[in-house]
Write an enzyme that holds these catalytic residues in place. Structure first.
Site: not given
Length: 376
Positions: A68, A133-134, A162
């Site tokens: 995402d 995750e976001e 990341e």
């Protein structure tokens, strides 16, 4: 173009604004299945998660990422469409290219190359992806980690893709993250006319000494490579907008980024005790985003230091800075966790980008890490 560029562009073109996956994981699972991985799709709530494994037994090395992306904001602010990947002057532009579709593509290419060269490798190589995750990060790796606990799924090492680098690829190795705890404080007073303060109770005045004590407090002196714990007030709201009305209520939002000296329950207890000492009429709501984690010296950290140093031409800085990542949910399983990825200068910004040369180098970096951990 080459394989990692093609795959990154395919992923960028899928507008997977959190918590949407937009078919990214199906594309990646198809490639991993063809390479010999066993793929399990975990649909939890509105979130897609993918768990792909090759090999069996220990040690278990997980490549952790997310498909995402954050919303692009106004399309007209971008030089080109955020979901139409473009290369200009040796730089690839598109939403998510740095955070973190470039890393995910590089994971998959590296995994394909590794298993093609080492079919009978020791241990387990796994890829774990989420589309949450976001966003709220509730039905993604947090829930998958709980599922792993129920299954007894052990994880020895975790590499999160990341965007950790600052100036050049491999110049920083993330070896931990601070914990994150948010609070919303509501202080109650009595609304009234400013000319008659004796008939009202101003919650701003009542709360000011407690807030001053909170923001002035030194929580600790840091820990290892962690900076000191920090409390930041992020929003204050009170009143009706009229300058002749004493407000009846004050709302304060704040966040703590904290070291392993603390955990969320202890911080909550400390702040509650402070507010009680000031005899406030208040309500307090907490949100725990994640506890801190730290990977001490060991095989994962030493191998990563050597590999990144070779790629960057100098030993990497070893840091625990930045925000939170999904590694915070994997570390409590007993895993050593690091973060290695591209330069983060443009993440979450208009015209997000990665140097093509960096993207082309990423699969080799990840493959070298995998080989050092599972072959040597």
């Amino acid at each position: 173009m080459n394989d990692v560029l093609d795959l990154t562009c395919d992923l960028i073109a899928r507008a997977s604004v959190t918590p949407e996956d937009a078919g990214c994981q199906a594309l990646l699972a198809g490639r991993l299945t063809a390479a010999g991985f066993a793929c399990e799709h975990l649909r939890l709530g509105e979130v897609d998660n993918l768990w792909a494994t090759h090999g069996s037994g220990a040690p278990v090395l997980v490549l952790l990422g997310h498909t995402d992306v954050v919303p692009p904001g106004p399309r007209e602010a971008w030089t080109s469409d955020p979901f139409d990947p473009q290369i200009r002057d040796g730089v690839l532009y598109g939403r998510g290219v740095a955070d973190m579709k470039g890393s995910v593509a590089a994971f998959v290419v590296a995994a394909e190359q590794f298993v093609a060269a080492h079919r009978a490798h020791a241990g387990t190589l796994a890829v774990l992806l989420t589309s949450d995750e976001e966003g709220d990060a509730i039905d993604g790796v947090r829930r998958v980690a709980n599922l792993f606990l129920e299954r007894g799924q052990a994880i020895d090492w975790c590499i999160t893709g990341e965007p950790s680098s600052t100036e050049r690829l491999g110049d920083l190795l993330r070896v931990g993250r601070r914990g994150s705890l948010s609070g919303t404080l509501t202080v109650k007073g009595v609304q009234g006319h400013v000319a008659y303060p004796h008939k009202a109770r101003n919650p701003i005045h009542l709360a000011a000494p407690a807030l001053a004590e909170l923001v002035a407090r030194q929580w600790d002196d840091g820990f290892e490579s962690f900076p000191p714990t920090s409390l930041q007030v992020s929003n204050i709201h009170a009143g009706t907008g009229a300058n002749n009305v004493i407000p009846g209520e004050l709302q304060v939002a704040f966040n703590l980024r904290y070291t392993p000296h603390w955990d969320a329950p202890r911080l909550e207890a400390e702040i509650t005790a402070l507010l009680d000492r000031h005899a406030l009429d208040y309500a307090l709501r907490w949100h725990r985003s994640g506890e801190p984690f730290y990977t001490p010296e060991g095989r994962l950290r030493s191998v990563a230091r050597e590999v990144l140093g070779a790629f960057a031409g100098a030993p990497p800085e070893e840091s625990t800075g930045g925000g939170t990542s999904d590694a915070r949910f994997i570390a409590p399983l007993g895993a050593q966790c690091i973060e290695v990825g591209p330069v983060n200068a443009s993440i979450h910004q208009v015209d997000e980008h990665v140097r093509v040369a960096d993207l082309q180098a990423l699969p080799a970096l990840y493959r070298t890490l995998i080989e050092r951990l599972l072959i040597e």
